[in-house]
Design a protein around this motif. Structure first.
Motif, PDB file in Angstrom:
ATOM      1  N   THR A  44       0.853  -1.194   0.000  1.00 49.29           N
ATOM      2  CA  THR A  44       0.000   0.000   0.000  1.00 49.29           C
ATOM      3  C   THR A  44       0.885   1.239   0.000  1.00 49.29           C
ATOM      4  O   THR A  44       1.722   1.398   0.883  1.00 49.29           O
ATOM      5  CB  THR A  44      -0.911   0.014   1.239  1.00 49.29           C
ATOM      6  OG1 THR A  44      -1.594  -1.231   1.291  1.00 49.29           O
ATOM      7  CG2 THR A  44      -1.907   1.142   1.166  1.00 49.29           C
ATOM      8  N   LEU A  45       0.724   2.081  -0.986  1.00 53.26           N
ATOM      9  CA  LEU A  45       1.480   3.332  -1.045  1.00 53.26           C
ATOM     10  C   LEU A  45       0.518   4.493  -0.835  1.00 53.26           C
ATOM     11  O   LEU A  45      -0.448   4.652  -1.584  1.00 53.26           O
ATOM     12  CB  LEU A  45       2.180   3.485  -2.399  1.00 53.26           C
ATOM     13  CG  LEU A  45       3.244   2.455  -2.763  1.00 53.26           C
ATOM     14  CD1 LEU A  45       3.891   2.818  -4.086  1.00 53.26           C
ATOM     15  CD2 LEU A  45       4.300   2.365  -1.684  1.00 53.26           C
ATOM     16  N   LYS A  46       0.803   5.261   0.214  1.00 53.73           N
ATOM     17  CA  LYS A  46       0.021   6.488   0.420  1.00 53.73           C
ATOM     18  C   LYS A  46       0.832   7.624  -0.168  1.00 53.73           C
ATOM     19  O   LYS A  46       1.887   7.972   0.359  1.00 53.73           O
ATOM     20  CB  LYS A  46      -0.215   6.727   1.907  1.00 53.73           C
ATOM     21  CG  LYS A  46      -1.151   5.735   2.534  1.00 53.73           C
ATOM     22  CD  LYS A  46      -1.317   6.049   4.017  1.00 53.73           C
ATOM     23  CE  LYS A  46      -2.127   4.979   4.693  1.00 53.73           C
ATOM     24  NZ  LYS A  46      -1.937   5.000   6.156  1.00 53.73           N
ATOM     25  N   GLN A  57       1.367  11.530  -1.631  1.00 53.60           N
ATOM     26  CA  GLN A  57       0.834  12.895  -1.559  1.00 53.60           C
ATOM     27  C   GLN A  57       0.629  13.431  -2.963  1.00 53.60           C
ATOM     28  O   GLN A  57       1.542  13.440  -3.782  1.00 53.60           O
ATOM     29  CB  GLN A  57       1.792  13.792  -0.780  1.00 53.60           C
ATOM     30  CG  GLN A  57       1.306  15.225  -0.701  1.00 53.60           C
ATOM     31  CD  GLN A  57       2.156  16.084   0.188  1.00 53.60           C
ATOM     32  OE1 GLN A  57       2.564  15.684   1.268  1.00 53.60           O
ATOM     33  NE2 GLN A  57       2.430  17.293  -0.259  1.00 53.60           N
ATOM     34  N   MET A 116      -3.607  13.236   0.463  1.00 58.71           N
ATOM     35  CA  MET A 116      -3.006  11.908   0.363  1.00 58.71           C
ATOM     36  C   MET A 116      -3.939  10.985  -0.414  1.00 58.71           C
ATOM     37  O   MET A 116      -5.149  11.017  -0.240  1.00 58.71           O
ATOM     38  CB  MET A 116      -2.751  11.312   1.752  1.00 58.71           C
ATOM     39  CG  MET A 116      -1.857  12.143   2.638  1.00 58.71           C
ATOM     40  SD  MET A 116      -0.215  12.425   1.965  1.00 58.71           S
ATOM     41  CE  MET A 116       0.516  10.806   2.142  1.00 58.71           C
ATOM     42  N   GLN A 117      -3.341  10.165  -1.277  1.00 55.65           N
ATOM     43  CA  GLN A 117      -4.134   9.195  -2.025  1.00 55.65           C
ATOM     44  C   GLN A 117      -3.518   7.822  -1.813  1.00 55.65           C
ATOM     45  O   GLN A 117      -2.291   7.670  -1.807  1.00 55.65           O
ATOM     46  CB  GLN A 117      -4.135   9.560  -3.509  1.00 55.65           C
ATOM     47  CG  GLN A 117      -5.139   8.743  -4.302  1.00 55.65           C
ATOM     48  CD  GLN A 117      -5.166   9.144  -5.769  1.00 55.65           C
ATOM     49  OE1 GLN A 117      -4.462  10.065  -6.191  1.00 55.65           O
ATOM     50  NE2 GLN A 117      -5.968   8.440  -6.545  1.00 55.65           N
ATOM     51  N   GLU A 118      -4.381   6.822  -1.629  1.00 53.39           N
ATOM     52  CA  GLU A 118      -3.871   5.493  -1.323  1.00 53.39           C
ATOM     53  C   GLU A 118      -3.950   4.596  -2.561  1.00 53.39           C
ATOM     54  O   GLU A 118      -4.959   4.581  -3.263  1.00 53.39           O
ATOM     55  CB  GLU A 118      -4.713   4.896  -0.189  1.00 53.39           C
ATOM     56  CG  GLU A 118      -3.916   4.005   0.717  1.00 53.39           C
ATOM     57  CD  GLU A 118      -4.724   3.562   1.924  1.00 53.39           C
ATOM     58  OE1 GLU A 118      -5.057   4.431   2.743  1.00 53.39           O
ATOM     59  OE2 GLU A 118      -5.010   2.351   2.025  1.00 53.39           O
ATOM     60  N   PHE A 119      -2.858   3.880  -2.820  1.00 48.81           N
ATOM     61  CA  PHE A 119      -2.826   2.916  -3.926  1.00 48.81           C
ATOM     62  C   PHE A 119      -2.456   1.555  -3.364  1.00 48.81           C
ATOM     63  O   PHE A 119      -1.551   1.454  -2.543  1.00 48.81           O
ATOM     64  CB  PHE A 119      -1.786   3.318  -4.973  1.00 48.81           C
ATOM     65  CG  PHE A 119      -2.064   4.637  -5.645  1.00 48.81           C
ATOM     66  CD1 PHE A 119      -2.976   4.721  -6.677  1.00 48.81           C
ATOM     67  CD2 PHE A 119      -1.411   5.785  -5.236  1.00 48.81           C
ATOM     68  CE1 PHE A 119      -3.224   5.930  -7.301  1.00 48.81           C
ATOM     69  CE2 PHE A 119      -1.656   6.998  -5.845  1.00 48.81           C
ATOM     70  CZ  PHE A 119      -2.571   7.077  -6.885  1.00 48.81           C
ATOM     71  N   THR A 120      -3.145   0.516  -3.805  1.00 45.79           N
ATOM     72  CA  THR A 120      -2.772  -0.837  -3.423  1.00 45.79           C
ATOM     73  C   THR A 120      -2.294  -1.565  -4.673  1.00 45.79           C
ATOM     74  O   THR A 120      -2.957  -1.524  -5.707  1.00 45.79           O
ATOM     75  CB  THR A 120      -3.968  -1.575  -2.803  1.00 45.79           C
ATOM     76  OG1 THR A 120      -4.481  -0.735  -1.764  1.00 45.79           O
ATOM     77  CG2 THR A 120      -3.530  -2.896  -2.188  1.00 45.79           C
ATOM     78  N   ASN A 137       8.335   7.377   4.260  1.00 48.93           N
ATOM     79  CA  ASN A 137       8.139   7.132   5.690  1.00 48.93           C
ATOM     80  C   ASN A 137       8.965   8.109   6.545  1.00 48.93           C
ATOM     81  O   ASN A 137       9.725   7.719   7.418  1.00 48.93           O
ATOM     82  CB  ASN A 137       8.488   5.690   6.046  1.00 48.93           C
ATOM     83  CG  ASN A 137       7.315   4.764   5.854  1.00 48.93           C
ATOM     84  OD1 ASN A 137       6.335   5.155   5.230  1.00 48.93           O
ATOM     85  ND2 ASN A 137       7.399   3.567   6.387  1.00 48.93           N
ATOM     86  N   THR A 170       3.111  -0.691   4.222  1.00 41.67           N
ATOM     87  CA  THR A 170       2.306   0.502   3.988  1.00 41.67           C
ATOM     88  C   THR A 170       3.255   1.677   4.065  1.00 41.67           C
ATOM     89  O   THR A 170       3.800   1.979   5.127  1.00 41.67           O
ATOM     90  CB  THR A 170       1.212   0.639   5.059  1.00 41.67           C
ATOM     91  OG1 THR A 170       0.454  -0.565   5.069  1.00 41.67           O
ATOM     92  CG2 THR A 170       0.313   1.810   4.762  1.00 41.67           C
ATOM     93  N   GLU A 214       4.374   5.749   3.313  1.00 41.86           N
ATOM     94  CA  GLU A 214       3.855   7.096   3.090  1.00 41.86           C
ATOM     95  C   GLU A 214       4.888   7.851   2.257  1.00 41.86           C
ATOM     96  O   GLU A 214       6.046   7.972   2.674  1.00 41.86           O
ATOM     97  CB  GLU A 214       3.648   7.776   4.428  1.00 41.86           C
ATOM     98  CG  GLU A 214       2.756   8.970   4.351  1.00 41.86           C
ATOM     99  CD  GLU A 214       2.587   9.610   5.722  1.00 41.86           C
ATOM    100  OE1 GLU A 214       1.467   9.576   6.247  1.00 41.86           O
ATOM    101  OE2 GLU A 214       3.581  10.111   6.260  1.00 41.86           O
TER     102      GLU A 214
END
Lengths: 117, 282, 146
Positions: B15-17, B19, B31-35, B78, B96, B98
């Motif tokens: 999971t990449l959060k 910006q 922030m947008q989340e990609f799996t 991170n 995960t 950030e």
């Protein structure tokens, strides 16, 4: 203006503070530990001992040097912290001059205390 | 693919959060989340490339060489500035992440920082050899002599790839927009410490103002994050030592001389027959 | 659009003063820097307060003595201990900084061979020794305040 001499004197002032303020703090705050080693200084904040130090020329010179060193080191440090806030050059000039004036004023007032009493 | 996932225990998803910020559309970053599927040995840059190719092609980031040479893909992963291409996900140990653009620079779009301020500061410390013998500099007759020891005294600082990770880590750069920053100061020392140079005085006056070498308080964060092991913190302290030494009357060094012309020459190796020589062509 | 893009103001992303205090996942020295700054500003503030307090001596001996009586409380005692602790930290960390910022105790530049170890990491024992001395001193000082 070159910055090096200011910083060099700040280091020299730091060394002076290390020894002189160190001595001052040991006498003022560590009386119990000092008397444990056999050096009884009495009650350092009692009016009589304060007056005794104020009337001694040695202590007056000592306090004068401490004052100058701490005010220089501290106010230059404060100015360095402020200078990292990206203020305009004009604002920095005002702050530099204000700190010099206030510093000299505090030095004169603080030195007047042991001299006058 | 699934086999690799099993090798990693239960982890098969990353999971990449990220910006996001598009100056034409957004008022503030969000922030947008990609799996995405996780694959063994994957770097953060691999993840971002996967997103751009398969999920959202509008994601903006800078990357070129994928091997820690170009310095384009530095970003805050991170809460630590690092090169995305140089950071395997497994090294971080979390799945995960950030990802934000480098702080202490302006944001152009999404993960792209505007590093032009760093390059301007870099240029301002005169990062090139300066010598008195201008004639030799412009029309060189031979190389300058330098011993391996002399080379090693600055070589470490010459590995800078100008990625900006040190500036993003530096607490003084967090507020001091004028502050030259670890990158420029390190390059100033890289040339001051070079035995072929003898005009470090000019560079020293460039780094002497309060926003120069004095802004460093030796927090050491720059050296911690440098992806090339350049150790800017060490360079800045050595530079500061030079500035103090010069103010106390230290003299400029005599620069290393031009190498003596070779005495005698070895016998030339004969040109192989199949080589096309100048005569054949004319 | 092209002409606009050169005028476009990019979004500033400076960490600001927050960046002095909160550093992210950094190591010890980054936080010693923060503590050095905070203790320095606090000591300067105390010093000015101290001078103002001494100004009471100008009026009369009684006002000084009554001030000292007011200050004879556990909270002020604790404050005094904090001043002593702040000075001890600032002095010893400052000693380390003076040496290291003048290029002493850091060693020579080393060619970067992976895994990279920088000068601060190589000389980490200096920080540990300094920290140890500070902690021992602060524990000893407690005996004067109980």
């Amino acid at each position: 203006m070159r910055e090096v001499p200011l910083r060099l004197w700040q280091l020299i002032a730091a060394a002076v503070i290390f020894f002189l303020v160190g001595t001052h703090l040991i006498i003022m705050h560590l009386g119990d530990i000092l008397s444990f080693f056999g050096a009884d200084m009495g009650e350092p904040t009692a009016w009589s001992s304060v007056m005794e130090r104020a009337s001694s020329a040695w202590w007056t010179v000592f306090y004068g040097i401490v004052l100058a060193a701490v005010l220089y080191h501290g106010f230059l440090g404060l100015r360095n912290v402020i200078s990292e806030l990206s203020l305009s050059p004009a604002a920095m000039r005002v702050i530099n001059r204000a700190l010099i004036v206030v510093g000299i004023g505090i030095f004169a007032f603080a030195l007047y205390i042991p001299i006058s009493t | 693919m699934s086999n690799n996932g099993e090798n990693q225990g239960s982890v098969s998803k990353l999971t990449l959060k990220v910006q996001r910020y598009n100056p034409d559309r957004d008022k503030a970053p969000y922030m947008q989340e990609f799996t995405l599927p996780f694959r063994k040995g994957m770097t953060v840059l691999d993840g971002l490339l996967y997103i751009r190719e398969n999920i959202d092609s509008s994601l903006a980031f800078r990357a070129s060489c994928r091997m820690g040479i170009c310095g384009a893909c530095a970003m805050l992963i991170n809460n630590l500035p690092r090169l995305a291409c140089h950071t395997p996900v497994e090294e971080i140990g979390e799945f995960t992440l950030e990802i934000k653009p480098l702080p202490n620079f302006a944001i152009v779009k999404d993960l792209v920082p505007d590093t032009s301020s760093m390059f301007e500061k870099h240029a301002s410390v005169k990062p090139y050899l300066m010598r008195d013998d201008q004639e030799e500099m412009e029309h060189p007759t031979a190389e300058f002599v330098q011993s391996p020891d002399e080379l090693e005294s600055y070589l470490q600082f010459a590995y800078c790839i100008k990625c900006g990770a040190c500036v993003a880590a530096c607490p003084t750069s967090a507020t001091g927009k004028l502050y030259l920053g670890p990158q420029a100061l390190t390059q100033a020392y890289r040339y001051c410490g070079d035995s072929r140079d003898n005009k470090s005085g000019e560079r020293i006056s460039a780094v002497d103002p309060y926003y120069g070498v004095w802004g460093c308080h030796f927090a050491g964060a720059c050296s911690q994050v440098c992806p090339k092991g350049v150790d800017p913190a060490l360079a800045i302290q050595l530079l500061r030592r030079k500035v103090f030494a010069q103010s106390l009357g230290g003299k400029e060094r005599t620069p290393s001389p031009v190498a003596a012309p070779p005495t005698g020459s070895k016998e030339k190796i004969p040109v192989p027959e199949f080589t096309v020589t100048q005569d054949d062509r004319s | 659009m092209k002409a606009q893009s050169s005028e476009r103001r990019y979004l500033e992303n400076y960490l600001g003063i927050k960046g002095w205090v909160w550093g992210g996942r950094y190591r010890l020295e980054r936080y010693l820097y923060t503590l050095h700054r905070i203790s320095g500003l606090a000591l300067l503030f105390y010093f000015l307060l101290h001078i103002a307090m001494n100004g009471f001596r100008l009026s009369s001996g009684e006002s000084w003595t009554s001030l000292m009586d007011i200050f004879d409380t556990p909270i002020v005692k604790f404050g005094e201990y904090l001043v002593l602790a702040g000075f001890t930290f600032h002095a010893l960390n400052g000693l380390r900084l003076i040496l290291q910022e003048l290029g002493y105790t850091l060693g020579r530049p080393k060619p970067p061979v992976y895994p990279y170890v920088d000068a601060l990491e190589r000389r980490r024992p200096i920080v540990f020794v300094m920290g140890g001395v500070i902690i021992i001193l602060l524990v000893v000082f407690i005996f004067n305040f109980i």
